[in-house]
Design a protein around this motif. Sequence first.
Motif, mmCIF file in Angstrom:
data_model
loop_
_atom_site.group_PDB
_atom_site.id
_atom_site.type_symbol
_atom_site.label_atom_id
_atom_site.label_comp_id
_atom_site.label_asym_id
_atom_site.label_seq_id
_atom_site.Cartn_x
_atom_site.Cartn_y
_atom_site.Cartn_z
ATOM 1 N N GLU A 1 0.830 -1.207 0.000
ATOM 2 C CA GLU A 1 0.000 0.000 0.000
ATOM 3 C C GLU A 1 0.865 1.257 0.000
ATOM 4 O O GLU A 1 0.586 2.219 -0.730
ATOM 5 N N ALA A 2 1.920 1.241 0.799
ATOM 6 C CA ALA A 2 2.789 2.416 0.892
ATOM 7 C C ALA A 2 3.514 2.664 -0.425
ATOM 8 O O ALA A 2 3.639 3.815 -0.872
ATOM 9 N N PHE A 3 3.991 1.612 -1.065
ATOM 10 C CA PHE A 3 4.651 1.784 -2.357
ATOM 11 C C PHE A 3 3.688 2.358 -3.388
ATOM 12 O O PHE A 3 4.041 3.227 -4.181
ATOM 13 N N SER A 4 2.444 1.861 -3.381
ATOM 14 C CA SER A 4 1.444 2.379 -4.314
ATOM 15 C C SER A 4 1.198 3.858 -4.072
ATOM 16 O O SER A 4 1.136 4.661 -5.015
ATOM 17 N N GLU A 5 1.061 4.250 -2.797
ATOM 18 C CA GLU A 5 0.857 5.665 -2.460
ATOM 19 C C GLU A 5 2.029 6.517 -2.941
ATOM 20 O O GLU A 5 1.867 7.697 -3.273
ATOM 21 N N MET A 6 3.191 5.929 -2.986
ATOM 22 C CA MET A 6 4.390 6.635 -3.415
ATOM 23 C C MET A 6 4.467 6.768 -4.941
ATOM 24 O O MET A 6 5.326 7.445 -5.486
ATOM 25 N N GLY A 7 3.535 6.077 -5.632
ATOM 26 C CA GLY A 7 3.556 6.105 -7.091
ATOM 27 C C GLY A 7 4.362 4.982 -7.705
ATOM 28 O O GLY A 7 4.636 4.993 -8.908
ATOM 29 N N VAL A 8 4.744 3.994 -6.897
ATOM 30 C CA VAL A 8 5.557 2.867 -7.366
ATOM 31 C C VAL A 8 4.649 1.681 -7.682
ATOM 32 O O VAL A 8 3.904 1.231 -6.811
ATOM 33 N N PRO A 9 4.681 1.145 -8.912
ATOM 34 C CA PRO A 9 3.891 -0.043 -9.212
ATOM 35 C C PRO A 9 4.412 -1.256 -8.455
ATOM 36 O O PRO A 9 5.603 -1.351 -8.149
ATOM 37 N N VAL A 10 3.512 -2.174 -8.146
ATOM 38 C CA VAL A 10 3.821 -3.320 -7.307
ATOM 39 C C VAL A 10 3.345 -4.599 -7.993
ATOM 40 O O VAL A 10 2.311 -4.594 -8.673
ATOM 41 N N PHE A 11 4.094 -5.671 -7.811
ATOM 42 C CA PHE A 11 3.631 -6.990 -8.229
ATOM 43 C C PHE A 11 3.507 -7.857 -6.991
ATOM 44 O O PHE A 11 4.451 -7.988 -6.204
ATOM 45 N N LEU A 12 2.321 -8.479 -6.817
ATOM 46 C CA LEU A 12 2.061 -9.347 -5.668
ATOM 47 C C LEU A 12 1.646 -10.730 -6.143
ATOM 48 O O LEU A 12 0.765 -10.859 -6.999
ATOM 49 N N PRO B 1 -5.434 1.062 -6.602
ATOM 50 C CA PRO B 1 -5.592 0.642 -8.010
ATOM 51 C C PRO B 1 -4.972 -0.743 -8.217
ATOM 52 O O PRO B 1 -3.793 -0.946 -7.918
ATOM 53 N N VAL B 2 -5.769 -1.676 -8.673
ATOM 54 C CA VAL B 2 -5.287 -3.054 -8.784
ATOM 55 C C VAL B 2 -5.753 -3.681 -10.085
ATOM 56 O O VAL B 2 -6.864 -3.411 -10.557
ATOM 57 N N SER B 3 -4.888 -4.480 -10.685
ATOM 58 C CA SER B 3 -5.254 -5.338 -11.812
ATOM 59 C C SER B 3 -5.056 -6.780 -11.363
ATOM 60 O O SER B 3 -3.996 -7.125 -10.835
ATOM 61 N N TYR B 4 -6.095 -7.580 -11.566
ATOM 62 C CA TYR B 4 -6.010 -8.997 -11.205
ATOM 63 C C TYR B 4 -5.577 -9.805 -12.424
ATOM 64 O O TYR B 4 -6.141 -9.664 -13.512
ATOM 65 N N TRP B 5 -4.584 -10.657 -12.243
ATOM 66 C CA TRP B 5 -4.058 -11.503 -13.316
ATOM 67 C C TRP B 5 -4.187 -12.966 -12.921
ATOM 68 O O TRP B 5 -4.193 -13.301 -11.736
ATOM 69 N N HIS C 1 5.365 -3.529 -19.798
ATOM 70 C CA HIS C 1 5.115 -2.096 -19.545
ATOM 71 C C HIS C 1 3.689 -1.840 -19.062
ATOM 72 O O HIS C 1 3.420 -0.800 -18.456
ATOM 73 N N ASP C 2 2.779 -2.768 -19.331
ATOM 74 C CA ASP C 2 1.395 -2.586 -18.880
ATOM 75 C C ASP C 2 1.267 -2.675 -17.365
ATOM 76 O O ASP C 2 0.222 -2.341 -16.814
ATOM 77 N N MET C 3 2.297 -3.144 -16.696
ATOM 78 C CA MET C 3 2.266 -3.241 -15.238
ATOM 79 C C MET C 3 2.783 -1.963 -14.569
ATOM 80 O O MET C 3 2.856 -1.897 -13.346
#
Length: 510
Positions: free
Chosen positions: A47-58, A98-102, A211-213
């Motif tokens: 969550e913190a990385f996302s708030e910082m503007g950093v995309p995340v992979f989980l 903001p999340v994309s499910y894969w 790049h879509d991530m």
Amino acid sequence: MLYDNKILIGYAGERPVYIYPSMANRHGLISGATGTGKTVTLRVMAEAFSEMGVPVFLADAKGDLAGIGYKGEQTESVASRVEKFGLDKLGFEYRGYPVSYWDVYQKGGIPLRTTITEMGPMLLSRILGLNDTQTAIMDVIFKIADDEGLLLIDTKDLKAMLTYAGENAKEYSLKYVNLAKQSMAAIMRSVVSLEANGGDLFFAEPALDIHDMFSADKDGRGRINLLDCRELMLNPVMYATFMMWLISELFETLPEVGDMDKPKMVFFFDEAHMLFDGAPKAMLDKISQLVKLIRSKGVGIYFITQTPQDIPDSVLAQLGNKVQHALHAYTPAEQKKMKAAAQSYRENPEFDTYTALGELGVGEALISVLDLEGIPTVVERAKVLPPQSLLGALDDGVRRMHIAADPLYKKYYEYVDNDSAYEFMQRRQMEAAEAAAVAAALAEEEKKKAAAKKAVGKAVSSTGKSVAGTLGREAGNALGKTVGGAFGKRLGGNLGASLGRGLFDTLFKR
């Protein structure tokens, strides 16, 4: 959560414990026994990385991270920590991200695909469980495809190449390595098994564009890419190899950036021990090298597992930010592991690290991060913050609506069967069959012509001899009659006919 442009993980008493954004791509480790709070910790960090503007992979191994896209709900345990640390005054609020499910299996998310070529022979051999000899043959199959300009996109392309190479084994064995029939058959069986386990879904197009991530929402928050691994986890080797491929794609795609104020992406690798269990030395060396080098691409990798001993020393030494939840030591072997884990931290004079490891409660951890000089801090015993998003799994209906509304779904949902090695081989076989049919037809035509010519010649010969014999007989009759009456007539006729046929053969000999 993000506070003062730092990643606030928790509190050691009254002292906040942060990860500095400029040190976040120096990788990290979240470890601890089952049920000690690892999932909450990685969620708070994501969550913190996302708030910082950093995309995340989980990687969502159990399906309990899916709620990160939705607003959290106040529970008694969350409310007590918010109040205890005064988080509401620091900007804590329940929110979704903001999340994309894969999903590789295309059930719980946007279809995530790659091609056989992009996976490469080494990782593909790992998925297929090939031995060293078979892996060498797989290298040759890729080499043949490259040399002959054939695209390997899906499993039917790979099977077509195996069949083609097997049919031309003598030629290719002289040029590359021996393509033993038994090894080729074993590889083919492994490919068929891979198809039966969903490989035909994963190896296809449109392939993932990495790049879509890297997108962000309108508020500038980084996208959280959540891979549903509930089914993928049933095949540990495929899960581990897929994750390895994704890290490799990031490394090969992203440019060198050096030190940055914050990462370009953060990658959380749950059940990380699966990556290393049973991996050959070549694979372990590649992983260690990637972890070492990908930092300069701005990517931070965080491994989540039960004990630090699940990670090879060559990789563990590169993990700068560590969060250690409780460990349980009921046997001498487990006590030895716990002692090793305690000794990996800079000692804090306020408590005994080894003792604390066995006393930590749920949501409590030993934390050591890199300071702004890149030096590990002394270990802190801290209580981890609660997440701001929805805890637990997500309703399947809500999930499906979210997936359908994602712009990336329209790009990836429809399978495309592009022209590749399989289609090329099909055309080659059709062309060869057509050429063989034409050749057979021409041969048959020539055969018919020859037969007709022979028949005409035979008829001409037979007719000519008959005519010549008749003329000869008439001439012989006349001459014989003059000389010897009736007897002379018969004798002269027979001699005349024979001479006539002989003369015809001499004149029209074929």
